[in-house]
Design a protein around this motif. Structure first.
Motif, PDB file in Angstrom:
ATOM      1  N   UNK A 150      -5.124  26.569   2.579  1.00 39.01           N
ATOM      2  CA  UNK A 150      -5.331  25.398   1.721  1.00 39.01           C
ATOM      3  C   UNK A 150      -5.513  25.843   0.284  1.00 39.01           C
ATOM      4  N   UNK A 151      -5.116  24.958  -0.626  1.00 36.51           N
ATOM      5  CA  UNK A 151      -5.206  25.267  -2.041  1.00 36.51           C
ATOM      6  C   UNK A 151      -5.587  24.012  -2.806  1.00 36.51           C
ATOM      7  N   UNK A 152      -6.650  24.106  -3.610  1.00 35.08           N
ATOM      8  CA  UNK A 152      -7.104  22.975  -4.424  1.00 35.08           C
ATOM      9  C   UNK A 152      -6.456  23.017  -5.793  1.00 35.08           C
ATOM     10  N   UNK A 153      -5.973  21.856  -6.249  1.00 39.95           N
ATOM     11  CA  UNK A 153      -5.499  21.696  -7.607  1.00 39.95           C
ATOM     12  C   UNK A 153      -6.254  20.537  -8.233  1.00 39.95           C
ATOM     13  N   UNK A 154      -5.961  20.221  -9.490  1.00 40.30           N
ATOM     14  CA  UNK A 154      -6.751  19.220 -10.206  1.00 40.30           C
ATOM     15  C   UNK A 154      -6.765  17.869  -9.500  1.00 40.30           C
ATOM     16  N   UNK A 155      -5.609  17.390  -9.118  1.00 38.15           N
ATOM     17  CA  UNK A 155      -5.541  16.048  -8.545  1.00 38.15           C
ATOM     18  C   UNK A 155      -4.835  16.040  -7.197  1.00 38.15           C
ATOM     19  N   UNK A 156      -4.755  17.185  -6.563  1.00 38.10           N
ATOM     20  CA  UNK A 156      -4.116  17.240  -5.253  1.00 38.10           C
ATOM     21  C   UNK A 156      -4.638  18.420  -4.444  1.00 38.10           C
ATOM     22  N   UNK A 157      -4.404  18.325  -3.138  1.00 38.85           N
ATOM     23  CA  UNK A 157      -4.803  19.378  -2.201  1.00 38.85           C
ATOM     24  C   UNK A 157      -3.618  19.673  -1.314  1.00 38.85           C
ATOM     25  N   UNK A 158      -3.271  20.939  -1.200  1.00 37.22           N
ATOM     26  CA  UNK A 158      -2.091  21.346  -0.443  1.00 37.22           C
ATOM     27  C   UNK A 158      -2.556  22.256   0.694  1.00 37.22           C
ATOM     28  N   UNK A 159      -2.123  21.922   1.906  1.00 37.32           N
ATOM     29  CA  UNK A 159      -2.575  22.686   3.067  1.00 37.32           C
ATOM     30  C   UNK A 159      -1.421  22.915   4.032  1.00 37.32           C
ATOM     31  N   UNK A 160      -1.551  23.951   4.829  1.00 37.49           N
ATOM     32  CA  UNK A 160      -0.643  24.205   5.945  1.00 37.49           C
ATOM     33  C   UNK A 160      -1.379  23.866   7.232  1.00 37.49           C
ATOM     34  N   UNK A 161      -0.816  22.935   7.975  1.00 36.72           N
ATOM     35  CA  UNK A 161      -1.456  22.437   9.197  1.00 36.72           C
ATOM     36  C   UNK A 161      -0.537  22.715  10.381  1.00 36.72           C
ATOM     37  N   UNK A 162      -1.077  23.310  11.414  1.00 36.68           N
ATOM     38  CA  UNK A 162      -0.269  23.664  12.584  1.00 36.68           C
ATOM     39  C   UNK A 162       0.195  22.416  13.321  1.00 36.68           C
ATOM     40  N   UNK A 163       1.498  22.389  13.635  1.00 33.69           N
ATOM     41  CA  UNK A 163       2.110  21.361  14.504  1.00 33.69           C
ATOM     42  C   UNK A 163       1.842  19.943  14.021  1.00 33.69           C
ATOM     43  N   UNK A 164       1.873  19.735  12.727  1.00 32.49           N
ATOM     44  CA  UNK A 164       1.582  18.413  12.171  1.00 32.49           C
ATOM     45  C   UNK A 164       2.696  17.438  12.538  1.00 32.49           C
ATOM     46  N   UNK A 165       2.317  16.295  13.053  1.00 29.66           N
ATOM     47  CA  UNK A 165       3.281  15.262  13.401  1.00 29.66           C
ATOM     48  C   UNK A 165       3.827  15.355  14.804  1.00 29.66           C
ATOM     49  N   UNK A 166       3.493  16.415  15.519  1.00 29.68           N
ATOM     50  CA  UNK A 166       3.961  16.542  16.902  1.00 29.68           C
ATOM     51  C   UNK A 166       3.348  15.446  17.766  1.00 29.68           C
ATOM     52  N   UNK A 167       2.096  15.137  17.493  1.00 33.65           N
ATOM     53  CA  UNK A 167       1.400  14.076  18.231  1.00 33.65           C
ATOM     54  C   UNK A 167       1.317  12.822  17.372  1.00 33.65           C
ATOM     55  N   UNK A 168       1.452  11.628  17.986  1.00 36.58           N
ATOM     56  CA  UNK A 168       1.286  10.372  17.225  1.00 36.58           C
ATOM     57  C   UNK A 168      -0.098  10.261  16.592  1.00 36.58           C
TER      58      UNK A 168
END
Length: 340
Positions: A150-168
């Motif tokens: 994960x990485x914090x920026x001024x107005x956003x947060x960016x992350x790597x999430x395992x298997x995102x969207x595989x489950x409803x």
């Protein structure tokens, strides 16, 4: 008549010129300019296509927004073979540009499409850092164990999430995140009935204690005429003890297990905690947590429990004995009386 030319209607005029073979007539020149490009058409690059698609996704995302407590919220899951962070940044930038003048909180993310477990990219973007930070804390709770970076920026947060969207569940969870993060804060001046702020709670606890100064605590420990056993108890966490030092001879019992160690009815109590008239003098770093801890011991029946005003800092400033190297220190006693 000499010099007479027949009258030609506008329609006849068009037909008249169109039948001529002279390609330099005005009409023919206009037609050629309109139909024949002056040069080769520019070729579209992959970057052009990505830019166009990112704009279209941003427009679709914005047009499907919801409003919650005056904040525009949205979630967009994008099909992708890999977590394309740069592409999602473009989408987030376009969303932000379209909503510059409004309160908003949006999530854009890629959907994992792989037979094996892979990370996807997730971006939380908002009109204020407060909205983003609320959403980050909620998202971290929703995806426990799945956020690998994960990485914090001024107005956003960016992350790597395992298997995102595989489950409803994932998209539903993200909608829940933005809704709850966008909620207006409650008025701190109108708390629920029966609740107390920490300042009031601390004052009420101290009203039940006969707090002692560092010098008084030191004198009590050396007193031989007092019938009840007296103990000095350090409830600070290990990191704080290592940083600040400690008091040699005190019992080291961290706050999270204090009640279990001094309740005679508990199977995990210390061997010394076999009576209710013990004199337990608790200290923390500055004398705040210790007041609440001592009051909690009184509620267990340890009515002689109290704490040091000003905590370890006051003890140290009074010139009383301290041990600056507590890295190898241990509590003198463990549950049920074994030597720790």
């Amino acid at each position: 008549m000499i010099g007479f030319e027949p009258e030609i209607s506008p329609r006849d005029s068009v037909a008249h010129y169109s039948n001529k073979s002279d390609s330099t007539t005005p009409a023919s020149v206009i037609d050629q300019a309109a139909l024949v490009p002056s040069g080769p058409l520019p070729r579209r690059t992959l970057a052009d296509v990505r830019e166009q698609v990112s704009r279209e996704i941003a427009v679709q995302t914005v047009t499907k927004f919801q409003v919650f407590d005056g904040v525009r919220i949205g979630v967009r899951m994008v099909m992708s073979k890999s977590g394309d962070e740069n592409f999602l940044r473009m989408v987030a930038d376009h969303v932000k540009h379209q909503l510059t003048l409004s309160n908003h909180l949006f999530v854009v993310a890629t959907i994992a499409q792989s037979a094996v477990s892979v990370p996807s990219t997730l971006i939380i973007s908002g009109s204020s850092q407060e909205y983003v930070q609320r959403a980050v804390l909620l998202a971290s709770s929703k995806f426990i164990g799945r956020i690998v970076a994960a990485n914090d920026e001024d107005d956003r947060w960016i992350a790597n999430v395992m298997d995102l969207g595989v489950s409803p569940y994932d998209e539903e969870a993200l909608w829940d995140v933005v809704r709850k993060a966008a909620r207006s804060p409650m008025d701190p001046l109108t708390p629920p009935p029966g609740s107390r702020g920490i300042d009031e709670t601390l004052s009420l606890a101290r009203a039940k204690l006969q707090r002692v100064s560092a010098a008084q605590a030191y004198d009590e420990l050396r007193e031989t005429q007092v019938g009840a056993p007296t103990f000095l108890v350090d409830i600070r966490p290990q990191a704080q003890r290592e940083l600040e030092g400690g008091i040699h001879g005190s019992l080291i019992i961290e706050r999270n297990v204090l009640e279990w160690r001094f309740d005679p009815r508990c199977a995990s109590h210390l061997a010394i905690a076999d009576r209710y008239d013990l004199r337990i003098i608790v200290f923390c770093q500055e004398g705040y947590t210790s007041s609440l801890a001592a009051y909690s011991l009184q509620q267990l029946g340890m009515l002689n429990a109290t704490d040091i005003i000003g905590g370890y800092e006051a003890w140290k400033n009074a010139g009383l004995p301290i041990d600056l190297d507590r890295r190898e220190s241990r509590s003198l006693l463990s549950p049920r009386g074994s030597v720790a």
